[in-house]
Design an enzyme around this catalytic site. Structure first.
Site, PDB file in Angstrom:
ATOM      1  N   SER A   9       0.830  -1.202   0.000  1.00  0.00           N
ATOM      2  CA  SER A   9       0.000   0.000   0.000  1.00  0.00           C
ATOM      3  C   SER A   9       0.864   1.253   0.000  1.00  0.00           C
ATOM      4  O   SER A   9       1.679   1.461   0.908  1.00  0.00           O
ATOM      5  CB  SER A   9      -0.914   0.013   1.229  1.00  0.00           C
ATOM      6  OG  SER A   9      -1.563   1.261   1.345  1.00  0.00           O
ATOM      7  N   HIS A  34      -1.374  -1.178  -4.346  1.00  0.00           N
ATOM      8  CA  HIS A  34      -2.612  -0.801  -3.668  1.00  0.00           C
ATOM      9  C   HIS A  34      -2.572   0.698  -3.387  1.00  0.00           C
ATOM     10  O   HIS A  34      -1.653   1.200  -2.729  1.00  0.00           O
ATOM     11  CB  HIS A  34      -2.762  -1.580  -2.359  1.00  0.00           C
ATOM     12  CG  HIS A  34      -4.084  -1.383  -1.689  1.00  0.00           C
ATOM     13  ND1 HIS A  34      -5.189  -2.151  -1.976  1.00  0.00           N
ATOM     14  CD2 HIS A  34      -4.480  -0.492  -0.745  1.00  0.00           C
ATOM     15  CE1 HIS A  34      -6.209  -1.758  -1.235  1.00  0.00           C
ATOM     16  NE2 HIS A  34      -5.804  -0.742  -0.476  1.00  0.00           N
ATOM     17  N   ASP A  36      -4.589   3.852  -1.834  1.00  0.00           N
ATOM     18  CA  ASP A  36      -5.683   4.298  -0.980  1.00  0.00           C
ATOM     19  C   ASP A  36      -6.028   5.754  -1.263  1.00  0.00           C
ATOM     20  O   ASP A  36      -5.207   6.651  -1.040  1.00  0.00           O
ATOM     21  CB  ASP A  36      -5.304   4.159   0.496  1.00  0.00           C
ATOM     22  CG  ASP A  36      -5.211   2.707   0.923  1.00  0.00           C
ATOM     23  OD1 ASP A  36      -6.218   1.993   0.782  1.00  0.00           O
ATOM     24  OD2 ASP A  36      -4.142   2.285   1.396  1.00  0.00           O
ATOM     25  N   MET A 138     -11.467  -5.122   5.398  1.00  0.00           N
ATOM     26  CA  MET A 138     -10.676  -4.190   6.202  1.00  0.00           C
ATOM     27  C   MET A 138     -10.461  -4.807   7.579  1.00  0.00           C
ATOM     28  O   MET A 138     -11.421  -5.067   8.311  1.00  0.00           O
ATOM     29  CB  MET A 138     -11.378  -2.844   6.325  1.00  0.00           C
ATOM     30  CG  MET A 138     -11.467  -2.048   5.031  1.00  0.00           C
ATOM     31  SD  MET A 138      -9.848  -1.685   4.290  1.00  0.00           S
ATOM     32  CE  MET A 138      -9.058  -0.753   5.627  1.00  0.00           C
ATOM     33  N   ASP A 176      -6.762  -5.968   4.172  1.00  0.00           N
ATOM     34  CA  ASP A 176      -6.025  -4.718   4.302  1.00  0.00           C
ATOM     35  C   ASP A 176      -6.099  -4.197   5.731  1.00  0.00           C
ATOM     36  O   ASP A 176      -7.184  -3.925   6.245  1.00  0.00           O
ATOM     37  CB  ASP A 176      -6.627  -3.678   3.345  1.00  0.00           C
ATOM     38  CG  ASP A 176      -5.907  -2.346   3.378  1.00  0.00           C
ATOM     39  OD1 ASP A 176      -4.883  -2.225   4.068  1.00  0.00           O
ATOM     40  OD2 ASP A 176      -6.376  -1.415   2.696  1.00  0.00           O
TER      41      ASP A 176
END
Length: 210
Positions: A9, A34, A36, A138, A176
């Site tokens: 991420s 990834h 965000d 999540m 995640d």
């Protein structure tokens, strides 16, 4: 575990040197980038948007999973598709007309993911599992990097894996939040196909063995 993919991420990368961050992902075993996207409303923080994604798109051929932690993602998916997203993942909790949005993302030629926060049960998305390409569990409350993994997330992963097998579906299970060098084998064993790791990956603590 064999076949499990790592999706580092960028939330935990040095924003002033994303070029080096992308190279580290390529060099250290990442299969997916990834990304965000936070709007300061669905979650407290604001990260980056379409121009940043477009600027780093040319740095790698790895697929981009753009994780929209935003209110009303239906207003943004077209522009993120144009910016270079390969996967567009939005939150169940962020919009009403989920079926329509999934179909629209597919019409844009992109794969679609649906994400659920820790307080949302798997049953909430049972009706649309056959439509999506990915379910993002999540395992922390979204909005900040460096949080600890919430243990009951493992049960959600196991539940999704069971549903997938029983209904013969083919969505990927991604996880995640708080995935690190100590717990990733347990997360993978529970059924995760994709492990999103930020702090542990960019600190060098997670040496990928998948």
């Amino acid at each position: 575990m064999k076949g499990t993919l790592l999706a580092p991420s960028l939330l935990s990368a040095d924003f002033s040197d994303l070029k080096s961050a992308v190279k580290k992902i390529e060099d250290d075993g990442g299969s997916i980038v990834h990304i965000d996207v936070m709007d300061g409303q669905f979650v407290p923080q604001i990260t980056y948007g379409q121009p940043v994604i477009k600027s780093i798109r040319k740095l790698t051929k790895l697929p981009f999973d753009v994780h929209l932690m935003v209110e009303k993602p239906e207003l943004m998916v077209d522009s993120f598709a144009e910016s270079g997203a390969d996967w567009i993942t939005f939150h169940y909790e962020s919009t009403v007309h989920i079926d329509r949005l999934i179909n629209h993302i597919h019409d844009l030629g992109k794969k679609c993911g649906i994400s659920i926060v820790p307080s949302t049960p798997v049953t909430a998305i049972s009706e649309i599992l056959h439509l999506v390409d990915l379910v993002l569990v999540m395992s922390v409350n979204p909005g900040f990097g460096g949080q600890s993994f919430i243990p009951y997330s493992l049960k959600k992963i196991e539940e999704l894996k069971k549903i997938r097998e029983e209904k013969q579906l083919d969505f990927k299970i991604s996880v995640d939040g708080g995935v690190n060098e100590k717990n990733w084998p347990d997360v993978a064993s529970a059924g995760a196909d994709i492990l999103v790791s930020g702090s542990a990956f960019f600190s060098g603590k997670l040496k990928w063995e998948g």
